[in-house]
Structure formats: structure tokens, C-alpha cells
Design an enzyme around this catalytic site. Structure first.
Site, PDB file in Angstrom:
ATOM      1  CD  GLU A  59       0.449   9.112   0.264  1.00 33.92           C
ATOM      2  OE1 GLU A  59       1.118   8.254  -0.351  1.00 33.92           O
ATOM      3  OE2 GLU A  59      -0.294   9.937  -0.288  1.00 33.92           O
ATOM      4  CB  CYS A  85      -0.928  14.132   0.747  1.00 35.01           C
ATOM      5  SG  CYS A  85      -0.723  13.162  -0.764  1.00 35.01           S
TER       6      CYS A  85
END
Length: 494
Positions: free
Chosen positions: A254, A288
Site C-alpha cells: 500500500e 495515504c
């Protein structure tokens, strides 16, 4: 008063590094040293992997209710006021996090941990009739083995996810922390130690920044390590992928986001502006899922810009420990702050306009910025800024909005604002993102599903049971012998 010293946690014991080497941890606001941590040597990392390897056979065979109950006990420990205060104190000192981040650093990880305890119900298989008459096929999920987990500094929930989900699936873990927040991340190991996790199931190593590339490569190369996960920048992710590829080891990555938010003409503008502001500025944009690009339809543009500008101007960046009016803290390094400003200045040189912000920094502190007229090809459009800034573009049509949203190599999350439910489902389905939040903030996670990239700069793989188990199959052949392809010919010849 002595500074906190973070030890390594290997085979159920807190220990110094074998060489005695340490590194300093500094507060990004003040630059002061707020702690030290032992820097694991090659031998320490090998010991962590070997401890995890020894623990794996017993842990893989542990009863599922035992794992579930252990996670629930850990959740009760984490829920205590003692651990909440410790987490927020350490993360404030190490990363300059503000009180508002208690949601992503305590409340959300707590819910996450309890949700993961329930995943034991998914660790089952299936049986069905074989393609050969009289045979039976049994397919079941088994743990992979030793996992290397590398988690970032910006949210404790990411450390928890990277360790607990593999563990509940029966894997054992070597966790490498960020050099920015070793004390905060070590709390997870302490919680599980107190909960009674068997030794070797979770091992914790911190490494000085200059030593990290070599140590990570050595851990990946160890024959006992079967899979790895990394959450962080796509730049580092690509380097780790190269190391893993040398040994054909699978990865879950990720690697960040550049979350677009589309605001259509019929949107609830005040609500959209509040959600965008929150998701763009929480933790100084160092998430994120942070909103980074705002794509607004022309009919709503003036109103949205007015609301966003008013909200952004009210959010002050500074040192929350010294200035109670500071709502967001510093970026994690001065280099990061300089990079954010460099992206904005490059965009301005290319014709963009700063609507809010001063194009300045005070150390690692950057005030909120809104930049209009940003275009594909500019770094502020193309790359994750990881700062308190949004790039805003005005479009005429829905099709143009979707095209702009998809003009990115990132694919983690997106947002969409409209009052028409049919339009919402039509447009959201056309946005290339792992998750699209309709009429809500992009900083949002559903723990029972989680986020995952669709390749490119966001990475690939997910934190799910499917990603952290292998499917293995057993075929029970029928009692009556069937003719075997080669030996049946011999039987006929006889």
C-alpha cells in the site's frame, strides 16, 4: 530526566541490539531529541526471523478460539486509559501529531483489532465431489509462514494491521518499524506481550535509517521469510519489490494515494467543503487517504472555493505542545516540507494560482494551501504531496471530471459529492479507485474490507484473509482403483 530508550523485541524478550548501536528520534517541530532506539544488526534481524520460524508450527496449529480470545484480550489492554495516554504522548513527541489524531491512533486501531478477532470465522475450507467418481476434494486455508511487515510512522493502525492480520491467519511476524516512531510502534508489541502472545509469534526490530536498506534486503533473502508487506512511499516500495523479486517472494504493497474528490453542481457544498478540509489537513495531510485533488463542476466552483478558503484559513499549523491554537503539526521532516513547497512553486511557475497559503515554511511547519489551475504533468498533480495542500481544478462536465480523477497513477481512494443517487452510482463506478466515498470524507476505512490499490503507484494486494493464507487442496481418490495412464498399458500387455 533520561530520554526513553526503545529496545528490540525478539523471541518474547526485550533486548538491546547485539552491537549496542542506537539512533536518535527527533521531534519534527522543534528538532529536539525525544528518544533513542536500538538499531538492529544483521544478527539481530536473523534472530528475529529464526524466532518467528520456530514459533510458526505451534502457532499455525493453535485453536481459532484461542487466537480470537487473545486478540480480544489485547483489545481490552489497548482500550485502557493508560495505553491511550501513552500512545498519544509518544506519537505527539515523535511525529508532532495533534489531539485530533487520537481517532486514527487509538480509537480506529482498537476497532480494527476487535474486527480482526472475528476473522477467525473465515479460516475454513470446503469439500466437494471429485471429477473422478467416488473421490472427494478438500480445500482449506493454511498460514503462509514467516511474514516481514514494514509499517510507517503516520498512523498506529497501519502497524496494527500489518502485524495482527497476518497473525490471526496463523502466520508469525517480524515487524520492522519506521525510524521516525519506534517508541510508538513498540507499544503494539507490548500490548501483545501483556495479552500473553506466545514468544516468537511477533518480533519487533527498529533500524537506523542508513542501515535499513541492507537489513531489509537480508530479511527478505532469509529462506524462512515467505511473504512481506510494506506501507509507505512508492519510491521505497519499488526498491523493496526489486529485492523481493530476486527471491520470487510475494508482496502486499500500500504505497500511498493522490485521492481525487469530484464535486458536482448539485452537491451539498458546505458539507463537502468540511469533509474535504478535514481529509486534506488531518495529520497535516500525511495520510495515504488524504484528499489531494479537488475536481469541481463549474456551477459549484465559486461557492466551493469560498467555503474551502474560509475553512483552510482557520486551520493553523504549528507546535501543538506549545501552541494550543495549532490544529495541525509539522511535517515529519524539513525535507518533506521543502518538497511540498517545491511542488507548489513549480505549479505556480506553470500557471497555477495560490488561493490560500503563504508559500513559506518555518522549519518543518507548512500552513494549509489551496492551489487552483493545477494540470496533469505538474508534480503537484502527479505525485503524492503528503502535505496540507489541495490542487483544485474546475471542469464543465461529469465526463471531464471522471477523466481528471483518473488522470493519475494512484488508485487508493476517491470521493464524490452529489445529491442524485443514480448519478452517484454511475459516476463512482467510473472512477478507478479501490474505494470511492460518496458524500463522505476520503479519510475513511471499513475495517471488514480495508483498502487496496489497483496497481501503479498505490501498489497491489490487500490486508484480507485471502491475502495472508494459502489455499491448499487434498484429493481423496476413490476406493476402486481407476486405470492409471502409463501402467494401464502394462496391465493390458500382461
Amino acid at each position: 530526566m533520561s530520554l526513553p530508550l526503545t529496545s528490540l523485541f525478539i523471541d518474547g524478550e526485550w533486548r538491546p541490539s547485539s552491537t549496542g548501536a542506537t539512533f536518535e528520534v527527533r521531534n519534527p517541530n522543534t528538532g529536539e531529541v525525544v528518544g533513542t532506539a536500538f538499531s538492529a544488526s544483521a544478527g539481530d534481524c536473523a534472530a528475529a526471523v529464526e524466532a518467528a520460524s520456530r514459533a510458526f508450527p505451534a502457532w499455525e496449529q493453535s485453536p481459532l478460539p484461542y487466537r480470537r480470545d487473545l486478540l480480544m484480550k489485547a483489545a481490552d489492554i489497548l482500550a485502557s486509559d493508560e495505553f491511550r495516554k501513552r500512545i498519544m504522548a509518544s506519537i505527539s513527541e515523535e511525529t508532532s501529531a495533534t489531539a485530533e489524531t487520537v481517532v486514527i491512533n487509538h480509537a480506529a486501531p482498537l476497532n480494527e483489532l476487535r474486527a480482526y478477532a472475528g476473522l477467525v470465522a473465515q479460516l475454513k475450507g470446503e469439500a466437494f465431489v471429485s471429477s473422478f467418481p467416488g473421490g472427494q476434494v478438500f480445500s482449506f486455508r493454511r498460514a503462509i509462514g514467516v511474514v516481514l511487515s514494514i509499517a510507517p510512522w503516520n498512523a498506529l493502525g497501519l502497524t496494527l494491521r500489518s502485524t495482527v492480520l497476518p497473525m490471526v491467519c496463523g502466520n508469525t511476524v517480524v515487524m520492522k518499524t519506521s525510524e521516525t516512531s519506534p517508541r510508538t510502534q513498540a507499544i503494539i508489541a507490548e500490548v501483545f506481550e501483556k495479552a500473553g502472545l506466545p514468544k516468537g509469534v511477533l518480533n519487533f526490530v527498529s533500524v537506523a535509517k542508513e542501515e535499513s536498506p541492507a537489513r531489509v534486503a537480508e530479511i527478505i533473502a532469509h529462506p524462512a521469510v515467505r511473504k512481506l508487506c510494506f506501507t509507505g512511499s512508492d519510491t521505497v516500495g519499488r526498491l523493496i519489490a526489486i529485492e523481493a523479486a530476486k527471491h520470487l517472494k510475494p508482496c502486499v504493497f500500500e504505497l500511498g494515494g493522490k485521492a481525487p474528490v469530484i464535486v458536482l453542481d448539485d452537491a451539498d457544498i458546505p458539507r463537502a467543503a468540511r469533509a474535504i478540509t478535514s481529509s486534506a489537513l488531518l495529520n497535516s495531510g500525511q495520510i495515504c487517504m488524504s484528499t489531494e485533488r479537488v475536481i469541481v463542476q463549474k456551477g459549484a466552483a465559486d461557492t466551493l472555493v469560498a467555503h474551502l478558503s474560509a475553512l483552510f484559513k482557520q486551520v493553523k499549523a504549528g507546535d501543538p505542545r506549545a501552541d494550543p491554537s495549532a490544529m495541525i503539526g509539522a511535517l515529519f521532516t524539513e525535507r518533506s516540507a521543502e518538497n511540498v513547497l517545491g511542488m507548489i512553486k513549480e505549479a505556480v511557475d506553470g500557471g497555477a494560482e495560490v488561493l490560500v497559503g503563504d508559500l513559506a515554511r518555518e522549519g518543518a511547519v507548512v500552513q494549509p494551501h489551496i492551489v487552483a489551475g493545477v494540470k496533469p504533468g505538474m508534480r503537484l498533480w502527479e505525485r503524492e504531496s503528503f502535505g496540507p495542500v489541495i490542487a483544485l481544478v474546475v471542469v464543465d462536465t461529469v465526463d471531464e471530471a471522471v477523466e481528471a480523477a483518473n488522470a493519475s497513477t494512484y488508485s487508493l481512494v476517491a470521493g464524490l459529492w452529489t445529491k442524485d443517487v443514480h448519478t452517484a452510482f454511475d459516476v463512482a463506478a467510473r472512477i478507478r479507485a479501490g474505494c470511492t466515498d460518496i458524500n463522505g470524507p476520503t479519510v475513511h476505512t471499513e475495517w471488514m474490507r480495508g483498502h487496496g490499490g489497483l496497481g501503479g503507484s498505490t501498489g497491489y494486494g490487500r490486508f484480507t484473509v485471502e491475502d495472508w493464507t494459502d489455499i491448499r487442496t487434498m484429493v481423496l481418490h476413490p476406493t476402486k482403483e481407476s486405470p492409471y495412464l502409463l501402467t494401464s498399458r502394462l496391465d493390458r500387455a500382461a
